[in-house]
Motif scaffolding. Structure first.
Motif, mmCIF file in Angstrom:
data_model
loop_
_atom_site.group_PDB
_atom_site.id
_atom_site.type_symbol
_atom_site.label_atom_id
_atom_site.label_comp_id
_atom_site.label_asym_id
_atom_site.label_seq_id
_atom_site.Cartn_x
_atom_site.Cartn_y
_atom_site.Cartn_z
ATOM 1 N N GLY A 1 51.613 48.251 65.458
ATOM 2 C CA GLY A 1 52.156 48.920 64.336
ATOM 3 C C GLY A 1 53.445 49.650 64.729
ATOM 4 N N TRP A 2 54.277 49.881 63.743
ATOM 5 C CA TRP A 2 55.571 50.476 64.096
ATOM 6 C C TRP A 2 55.909 51.953 63.621
ATOM 7 N N GLU A 3 56.290 52.958 64.148
ATOM 8 C CA GLU A 3 56.860 54.245 63.613
ATOM 9 C C GLU A 3 58.383 54.022 63.281
ATOM 10 N N ARG A 4 58.945 53.170 64.022
ATOM 11 C CA ARG A 4 60.367 52.820 63.893
ATOM 12 C C ARG A 4 60.609 51.286 64.031
ATOM 13 N N LEU A 5 61.319 50.757 62.712
ATOM 14 C CA LEU A 5 61.558 49.251 62.965
ATOM 15 C C LEU A 5 63.093 49.218 62.325
ATOM 16 N N ASP A 6 64.116 49.272 62.786
ATOM 17 C CA ASP A 6 65.513 49.241 62.474
ATOM 18 C C ASP A 6 66.002 48.036 62.787
ATOM 19 N N VAL A 7 66.416 47.103 61.649
ATOM 20 C CA VAL A 7 66.897 45.855 61.816
ATOM 21 C C VAL A 7 68.340 45.856 61.383
ATOM 22 N N HIS A 8 69.282 45.010 62.075
ATOM 23 C CA HIS A 8 70.882 44.862 62.019
ATOM 24 C C HIS A 8 71.095 43.589 62.788
ATOM 25 N N ASP A 9 72.494 43.480 62.532
ATOM 26 C CA ASP A 9 73.231 42.457 63.034
ATOM 27 C C ASP A 9 72.595 41.039 62.556
ATOM 28 N N ILE A 10 71.811 40.920 61.105
ATOM 29 C CA ILE A 10 71.237 39.697 60.904
ATOM 30 C C ILE A 10 72.023 38.474 60.642
ATOM 31 N N GLU A 11 72.113 37.634 61.239
ATOM 32 C CA GLU A 11 72.807 36.088 60.985
ATOM 33 C C GLU A 11 71.792 34.944 60.688
ATOM 34 N N ALA A 12 71.768 34.644 59.340
ATOM 35 C CA ALA A 12 71.012 33.459 59.007
ATOM 36 C C ALA A 12 71.544 31.890 58.935
ATOM 37 N N LYS A 13 71.175 31.057 59.280
ATOM 38 C CA LYS A 13 71.657 29.657 58.946
ATOM 39 C C LYS A 13 70.595 28.638 58.548
ATOM 40 N N VAL A 14 70.835 28.243 57.322
ATOM 41 C CA VAL A 14 70.016 27.418 56.552
ATOM 42 C C VAL A 14 70.403 26.050 56.748
ATOM 43 N N PHE A 15 69.388 25.078 56.835
ATOM 44 C CA PHE A 15 69.486 23.612 57.249
ATOM 45 C C PHE A 15 68.503 23.068 56.052
ATOM 46 N N GLY A 16 68.954 22.861 54.786
ATOM 47 C CA GLY A 16 67.965 22.425 53.910
ATOM 48 C C GLY A 16 66.942 23.354 53.841
ATOM 49 N N ASP A 17 65.582 22.967 54.100
ATOM 50 C CA ASP A 17 64.214 23.588 53.729
ATOM 51 C C ASP A 17 63.894 24.476 55.261
ATOM 52 N N VAL A 18 64.940 24.619 56.183
ATOM 53 C CA VAL A 18 64.429 25.113 57.422
ATOM 54 C C VAL A 18 65.643 26.262 57.516
ATOM 55 N N VAL B 1 67.007 29.547 60.237
ATOM 56 C CA VAL B 1 66.850 30.472 61.562
ATOM 57 C C VAL B 1 67.730 31.414 61.520
ATOM 58 N N VAL B 2 66.951 32.705 61.761
ATOM 59 C CA VAL B 2 67.835 34.020 61.564
ATOM 60 C C VAL B 2 67.607 34.738 62.907
ATOM 61 N N HIS B 3 68.648 35.337 63.451
ATOM 62 C CA HIS B 3 68.895 35.897 64.553
ATOM 63 C C HIS B 3 69.021 37.452 64.005
ATOM 64 N N ASN B 4 68.692 38.343 64.900
ATOM 65 C CA ASN B 4 68.992 39.724 64.561
ATOM 66 C C ASN B 4 68.685 40.651 65.865
ATOM 67 N N ARG B 5 68.988 41.828 65.503
ATOM 68 C CA ARG B 5 68.757 42.826 66.746
ATOM 69 C C ARG B 5 67.682 43.927 65.979
ATOM 70 N N GLN B 6 66.928 44.671 66.758
ATOM 71 C CA GLN B 6 66.119 45.534 66.348
ATOM 72 C C GLN B 6 65.955 46.698 67.255
ATOM 73 N N ARG C 1 66.370 41.667 70.664
ATOM 74 C CA ARG C 1 67.032 40.461 69.818
ATOM 75 C C ARG C 1 65.608 39.546 69.200
ATOM 76 N N SER C 2 65.816 39.057 68.067
ATOM 77 C CA SER C 2 64.790 38.213 67.854
ATOM 78 C C SER C 2 65.359 36.833 67.047
ATOM 79 N N THR C 3 64.753 35.882 67.085
ATOM 80 C CA THR C 3 64.797 34.673 66.327
ATOM 81 C C THR C 3 63.619 34.364 65.281
#
Length: 133
Positions: free
Chosen positions: A68-85, A87-92, A108-110
């Motif tokens: 569980g999270w006490e803190r969960l800050d998400v930033h630098d979100i970059e989304a790429k869409v390929f039809g119905d798929v 991919v999102v990269h971000n920092r947390q 960093r997450s994907t």
């Protein structure tokens, strides 16, 4: 062979960014009903410590309070869409408990999402330590 630059379509990219923010908000609130609706049945998550969990294992950790999270800050979100798929990269910046152990880290997450019946579902999340932290 020359590579073509993919044309961006900001509408689905914004939809995916909103899906990511809503999923993280539900995670913070421990809203397992919402998470169950947006996480695919064959979902997997790989934490920055290398542990790979199925949806069932992840939800068991969330239900028990082991994760569980006490803190969960998400930033630098970059989304790429390929039809119905998508991919999102971000920092947390995350602080809380992971599988029972307290921790605080920057990652960093994907996220891989698939659109089914007009709705985005999370198929996979992969976290890694953020070298910039």
């Amino acid at each position: 062979m020359a590579q073509r630059k993919r044309e961006r379509n900001e509408v689905p990219e914004k939809e995916v960014e909103q899906a990511l923010r809503a999923m993280h908000d539900a995670h913070r609130r421990k809203d397992l009903s919402y998470l169950d609706a947006v996480v695919a049945d064959d979902f997997t998550i790989i934490h920055a410590n290398g542990h790979l969990l199925t949806k069932e294992e992840w939800f068991a950790d969330l239900r028990s309070g082991a994760t569980g999270w006490e803190r969960l800050d998400v930033h630098d979100i970059e989304a790429k869409v390929f039809g119905d798929v998508a991919v999102v990269h971000n920092r947390q910046h995350v602080r809380g408990r992971l599988r029972g152990a307290p921790f605080e880290t920057r990652t960093r997450s994907t996220h891989t999402l698939v659109r089914e019946d007009g709705r985005w579902h999370f198929l996979n999340i992969h976290y890694t330590e953020d070298p910039a932290s």
